[in-house]
Design a protein around this motif. Structure first.
Motif, PDB file in Angstrom:
ATOM      1  N   SER A  55       7.031  -2.712   1.516  1.00 45.57           N
ATOM      2  CA  SER A  55       5.675  -3.416   1.289  1.00 45.57           C
ATOM      3  C   SER A  55       4.928  -3.871   3.145  1.00 45.57           C
ATOM      4  O   SER A  55       5.415  -2.755   4.273  1.00 45.57           O
ATOM      5  CB  SER A  55       6.114  -5.409   1.447  1.00 45.57           C
ATOM      6  OG  SER A  55       4.380  -5.922   1.810  1.00 45.57           O
ATOM      7  N   ARG A  56       3.191  -3.627   2.670  1.00 48.45           N
ATOM      8  CA  ARG A  56       2.009  -3.503   3.750  1.00 48.45           C
ATOM      9  C   ARG A  56       2.472  -5.237   4.950  1.00 48.45           C
ATOM     10  O   ARG A  56       1.962  -5.034   5.317  1.00 48.45           O
ATOM     11  CB  ARG A  56       1.210  -3.368   3.594  1.00 48.45           C
ATOM     12  CG  ARG A  56       1.376  -1.432   3.533  1.00 48.45           C
ATOM     13  CD  ARG A  56      -0.090  -0.943   2.995  1.00 48.45           C
ATOM     14  NE  ARG A  56      -1.069  -2.300   1.958  1.00 48.45           N
ATOM     15  CZ  ARG A  56      -1.575  -1.566   1.468  1.00 48.45           C
ATOM     16  NH1 ARG A  56      -2.545  -0.273   0.994  1.00 48.45           N
ATOM     17  NH2 ARG A  56      -2.165  -1.967  -0.459  1.00 48.45           N
ATOM     18  N   SER A  57       2.889  -5.084   4.241  1.00 53.44           N
ATOM     19  CA  SER A  57       3.235  -7.461   4.556  1.00 53.44           C
ATOM     20  C   SER A  57       4.048  -7.739   4.095  1.00 53.44           C
ATOM     21  O   SER A  57       5.363  -7.389   4.668  1.00 53.44           O
ATOM     22  CB  SER A  57       2.695  -8.420   3.270  1.00 53.44           C
ATOM     23  OG  SER A  57       3.381  -9.694   3.653  1.00 53.44           O
TER      24      SER A  57
ATOM     25  N   HIS B 264      -1.590   5.807   0.560  1.00 50.95           N
ATOM     26  CA  HIS B 264      -2.198   5.877   0.229  1.00 50.95           C
ATOM     27  C   HIS B 264      -3.896   6.608  -0.864  1.00 50.95           C
ATOM     28  O   HIS B 264      -3.931   6.254  -1.863  1.00 50.95           O
ATOM     29  CB  HIS B 264      -3.637   5.249   1.193  1.00 50.95           C
ATOM     30  CG  HIS B 264      -4.938   4.603   0.173  1.00 50.95           C
ATOM     31  ND1 HIS B 264      -4.770   2.791   0.075  1.00 50.95           N
ATOM     32  CD2 HIS B 264      -6.471   4.281   0.154  1.00 50.95           C
ATOM     33  CE1 HIS B 264      -6.184   2.761  -0.453  1.00 50.95           C
ATOM     34  NE2 HIS B 264      -6.724   4.064  -0.296  1.00 50.95           N
TER      35      HIS B 264
ATOM     36  N   LYS C  52       1.777   2.195  -2.331  1.00 53.52           N
ATOM     37  CA  LYS C  52       0.924   1.182  -0.492  1.00 53.52           C
ATOM     38  C   LYS C  52       2.109   1.263   0.116  1.00 53.52           C
ATOM     39  O   LYS C  52       1.806   1.725   1.979  1.00 53.52           O
ATOM     40  CB  LYS C  52       1.321  -0.155  -1.265  1.00 53.52           C
ATOM     41  CG  LYS C  52       0.766  -0.556  -2.266  1.00 53.52           C
ATOM     42  CD  LYS C  52       0.695  -1.809  -2.705  1.00 53.52           C
ATOM     43  CE  LYS C  52       0.015  -2.586  -3.107  1.00 53.52           C
ATOM     44  NZ  LYS C  52      -0.064  -4.711  -3.555  1.00 53.52           N
TER      45      LYS C  52
ATOM     46  N   GLN D 136      -6.171  -0.255   8.586  1.00 58.82           N
ATOM     47  CA  GLN D 136      -6.518  -1.464   7.344  1.00 58.82           C
ATOM     48  C   GLN D 136      -8.105  -0.798   6.923  1.00 58.82           C
ATOM     49  O   GLN D 136      -8.521  -0.977   5.567  1.00 58.82           O
ATOM     50  CB  GLN D 136      -6.959  -3.278   7.940  1.00 58.82           C
ATOM     51  CG  GLN D 136      -5.341  -3.200   7.901  1.00 58.82           C
ATOM     52  CD  GLN D 136      -4.789  -3.317   9.319  1.00 58.82           C
ATOM     53  OE1 GLN D 136      -4.883  -2.201  10.351  1.00 58.82           O
ATOM     54  NE2 GLN D 136      -3.483  -3.673   9.695  1.00 58.82           N
TER      55      GLN D 136
ATOM     56  N   GLU E 232      -8.209  -1.887   2.655  1.00 59.55           N
ATOM     57  CA  GLU E 232      -7.136  -2.795   2.085  1.00 59.55           C
ATOM     58  C   GLU E 232      -6.071  -3.318   2.043  1.00 59.55           C
ATOM     59  O   GLU E 232      -5.731  -2.880   3.421  1.00 59.55           O
ATOM     60  CB  GLU E 232      -6.803  -2.749   0.336  1.00 59.55           C
ATOM     61  CG  GLU E 232      -6.157  -1.344   0.681  1.00 59.55           C
ATOM     62  CD  GLU E 232      -5.227  -0.881  -0.926  1.00 59.55           C
ATOM     63  OE1 GLU E 232      -6.337  -1.217  -2.113  1.00 59.55           O
ATOM     64  OE2 GLU E 232      -4.360  -0.831  -1.699  1.00 59.55           O
ATOM     65  N   TRP E 233      -5.127  -4.295   3.035  1.00 59.04           N
ATOM     66  CA  TRP E 233      -4.260  -4.210   3.333  1.00 59.04           C
ATOM     67  C   TRP E 233      -3.147  -5.577   2.378  1.00 59.04           C
ATOM     68  O   TRP E 233      -4.190  -6.601   1.440  1.00 59.04           O
ATOM     69  CB  TRP E 233      -4.469  -4.837   4.497  1.00 59.04           C
ATOM     70  CG  TRP E 233      -3.285  -4.708   5.309  1.00 59.04           C
ATOM     71  CD1 TRP E 233      -2.543  -5.628   6.287  1.00 59.04           C
ATOM     72  CD2 TRP E 233      -2.685  -3.387   5.460  1.00 59.04           C
ATOM     73  NE1 TRP E 233      -1.743  -5.418   6.582  1.00 59.04           N
ATOM     74  CE2 TRP E 233      -1.350  -3.908   6.045  1.00 59.04           C
ATOM     75  CE3 TRP E 233      -2.818  -1.937   5.630  1.00 59.04           C
ATOM     76  CZ2 TRP E 233      -0.657  -2.699   7.145  1.00 59.04           C
ATOM     77  CZ3 TRP E 233      -1.679  -0.953   5.880  1.00 59.04           C
ATOM     78  CH2 TRP E 233      -0.766  -1.315   6.569  1.00 59.04           C
ATOM     79  N   ASP E 234      -2.087  -5.691   2.757  1.00 56.41           N
ATOM     80  CA  ASP E 234      -2.125  -7.040   1.623  1.00 56.41           C
ATOM     81  C   ASP E 234      -1.757  -7.711   2.473  1.00 56.41           C
ATOM     82  O   ASP E 234      -1.229  -8.103   3.902  1.00 56.41           O
ATOM     83  CB  ASP E 234       0.117  -6.600   1.754  1.00 56.41           C
ATOM     84  CG  ASP E 234       0.075  -4.891   0.623  1.00 56.41           C
ATOM     85  OD1 ASP E 234      -1.499  -4.821  -0.452  1.00 56.41           O
ATOM     86  OD2 ASP E 234       0.657  -4.919  -0.104  1.00 56.41           O
TER      87      ASP E 234
ATOM     88  N   THR F 163      -3.547  -8.348  -2.404  1.00 51.76           N
ATOM     89  CA  THR F 163      -4.074  -6.888  -1.856  1.00 51.76           C
ATOM     90  C   THR F 163      -5.402  -7.540  -0.874  1.00 51.76           C
ATOM     91  O   THR F 163      -6.119  -7.586  -2.890  1.00 51.76           O
ATOM     92  CB  THR F 163      -3.291  -5.676  -2.598  1.00 51.76           C
ATOM     93  OG1 THR F 163      -2.621  -5.477  -3.125  1.00 51.76           O
ATOM     94  CG2 THR F 163      -4.275  -4.795  -1.775  1.00 51.76           C
TER      95      THR F 163
ATOM     96  N   ASN G 220     -13.381 -10.473  -2.309  1.00 54.44           N
ATOM     97  CA  ASN G 220     -11.325 -10.756  -2.849  1.00 54.44           C
ATOM     98  C   ASN G 220     -11.182 -12.315  -3.585  1.00 54.44           C
ATOM     99  O   ASN G 220     -10.180 -11.890  -4.614  1.00 54.44           O
ATOM    100  CB  ASN G 220     -10.599 -11.194  -1.763  1.00 54.44           C
ATOM    101  CG  ASN G 220     -11.111  -9.709  -0.617  1.00 54.44           C
ATOM    102  OD1 ASN G 220     -11.033  -8.762  -1.163  1.00 54.44           O
ATOM    103  ND2 ASN G 220     -11.256  -9.946   0.431  1.00 54.44           N
TER     104      ASN G 220
END
Lengths: 198, 352
Positions: free
Chosen positions: A134-136, B90, B95, B128, B133-135, B140, B212
């Motif tokens: 994941s990106r988190s 992306h 993701k 980003q 976008e970013w988590d 998201t 958001n």
């Protein structure tokens, strides 16, 4: 296992039913043993999933049947095994060594790093797990722990671990599919021969 | 013949950006706020180098990652490999590259998208912002320059805050400096009874927060107020009727003189109003401490993410100034085990 089957057999005899064991498995890590049994005749037969009593993780081989014989509550049945019932071996935080590929240094607002790879090492066994799904970073940390539990499950429980069971299930299904296709091909071949098409 | 030409064209577009032999180090002018953030950065793409690959084979994901990484490394872009992977993922609508097989072939619209993103990334635009976008935890969030990008430490802040019983039962919360809205939106998704008021100085950030929130259908529980959080701000100014249960904030906490020496990505593209904490980094934090008792009800919580040198200073301030009507509860460490999160509480009302 024997205890469970004996009870079942007795129960089915009492109500003059046919009793067929289809397959027996150790239910993931909840520690229970279960068997799928067919009870009844022909179309009226019912597939039951039976459970023995709860076992602890360390005494997998011991069978302890808590189903009381000669009563109507012989069988608890569940249509499907639910995946969320899986219980993995517990993970102790102090056994884990967590490293981040992003490196150490000043964190927080001062730095904007995107590498969120988490590496977990289980110190007693030396198993290393990496997660970059994941990106988190936080999600990766949670998932890395889940992967670690799966690996530990395979390590401690071997053949009876969740992954191994799933793998076996996959292989079984594959063979089944193959058999079906083979049969179909065979039929087609016979048909062609019969009709003189080939 | 036409097919061949088309393929050649394709290679040219790709290798204009993947130009490996281009070793000219690009010099980047210092970013100055107020000017246009992208147009200002001087950048020239060098002469298209002889593309060393002659065959007309299409590029696979793995090869593209390798090429982009090398290209970024030549350009001095930090975290070359990660950037390359995120950009390609992306462009493919994913993701991360975890779910993409390495031998998958890249086709035209994807390649031109990758070239476009790579071009932006070479200008040191944070990943980003490049992908927009970013988590944050399982959310998201849309990111756009110059709004501050949520950091992974903040994910821990909301975790610690959620373990606080005051937060769990809170119905009314105030956030100072919402940025992309990460903290507010995550807490709103976790706590169904919560109403949040977010105070934000930057107009762009206000818009982004509301966008958001709209994406998660939370706009009716989130009030965004575009104002400065200064001393003497009253409940009226932020359109609140009663004191809030919780104040949570990730305020700017970097000392003014340090900002110039940070990563180019941070200094050039992120809003300094979200980073600059004055002389010692405590400017906004002092404001928050001073106003806390006026805005938070008694025994309400105050959660802050601060610099690792700050928790001790904050504890000292709170203990030495009793008029703040606060007491310090605990410092929590982040995943690097440096002290980062402060939990404070407003003193209970004295019964007469």
């Amino acid at each position: 296992m024997a205890g469970l089957f004996k009870v079942m057999f007795l129960a089915s005899q009492q109500c003059s039913h046919r009793f067929v064991i289809r397959k027996q498995i150790r239910l993931f890590v909840t520690g229970q043993y279960s068997a799928q049994c067919l009870i009844g005749k022909g179309t009226s037969s019912v597939l039951y999933q039976l459970y023995t009593g709860i076992h602890t993780l360390n005494s997998q081989k011991r069978t302890e049947c808590v189903l009381p014989p000669h009563s109507s509550s012989y069988y608890q049945y569940i249509q499907k095994r639910c995946k969320h019932e899986i219980e993995y071996p517990p993970l102790i935080e102090s056994d884990l060594e967590e490293t981040f590929i992003r490196g150490s240094g000043p964190g927080g607002q001062k730095i904007n790093k995107t590498s969120n790879c988490v590496m977990l090492k289980h110190l007693p066994t030396g198993i290393v797990v990496k997660c970059q799904e994941s990106r988190s970073l936080d999600t990766n940390r949670v998932r890395a722990r889940r992967h670690m539990q799966e690996r530990l499950d395979s390590y401690y429980n071997g053949e009876e671990s969740v992954l191994a069971q799933e793998k076996q299930e996959m292989i079984r299904k594959k063979i089944k599919r193959k058999n079906v296709t083979n049969k179909k091909l065979e039929k087609l071949k016979q048909f062609k021969e019969r009709e003189g098409l080939s | 013949m036409i097919n061949l030409l088309k393929k050649k064209n394709l290679w040219n577009t790709l290798f204009r950006t993947l130009d490996l032999l281009n070793t000219n180090k690009k010099r980047l002018s210092h970013y100055n706020f107020g000017r246009k953030y992208l147009g200002y950065v001087t950048h020239h793409v060098g002469p298209t180098a002889n593309t060393s690959i002659q065959n007309n084979r299409l590029l696979t994901v793995g090869e593209c990652v390798h090429l982009l990484t090398t290209s970024f490394e030549c350009e001095g872009v930090t975290e070359a490999r990660c950037s390359a992977e995120y950009i390609i993922a992306h462009a493919l609508g994913q993701k991360t590259l975890c779910t993409v097989p390495r031998n998958q072939l890249l086709i035209e619209p994807v390649i031109s998208r990758i070239s476009h993103y790579a071009e932006l990334r070479r200008r040191k635009l944070p990943v980003q912002y490049v992908i927009g976008e970013w988590d944050f935890k399982d959310l998201t969030l849309t990111c756009s320059p110059p709004v501050f990008i949520p950091r992974p430490e903040t994910e821990e802040l909301v975790d610690y805050a959620l373990s606080d019983p005051v937060v769990q039962e809170a119905t009314c919360m105030l956030e100072v400096g919402s940025g992309t809205g990460a903290i507010s939106i995550y807490l709103l998704t976790q706590l169904p009874q919560l109403m949040v008021t977010a105070v934000e100085i930057s107009r762009e950030a206000c818009e982004l927060t509301s966008q958001n929130a709209r994406n998660y259908n939370l706009e009716d529980r989130l009030n965004i107020i575009n104002t400065t959080f200064k001393k003497g701000i009253s409940l009226n100014d932020i359109r609140l009727e009663k004191k809030v249960d919780v104040l949570i904030s990730n305020p700017p906490y970097i000392p003014h003189q340090v900002i110039q020496h940070l990563q180019a990505e941070v200094t050039m593209f992120e809003d300094h109003r979200a980073l600059d904490g004055g002389q010692d980094g405590l400017y906004i934090i002092r404001n928050i401490l001073q106003m806390a008792a006026q805005l938070i009800k008694s025994e309400g919580s105050l959660w802050l993410e601060v610099d690792q040198s700050h928790p001790r200073m904050i504890e000292h301030i709170v203990n030495s100034v009793p008029s703040l009507n606060l007491h310090y509860v605990k410092t929590y460490d982040d995943f690097y085990s440096s002290p980062r999160f402060c939990h404070l509480k407003v003193n209970p009302e004295e019964k007469v």
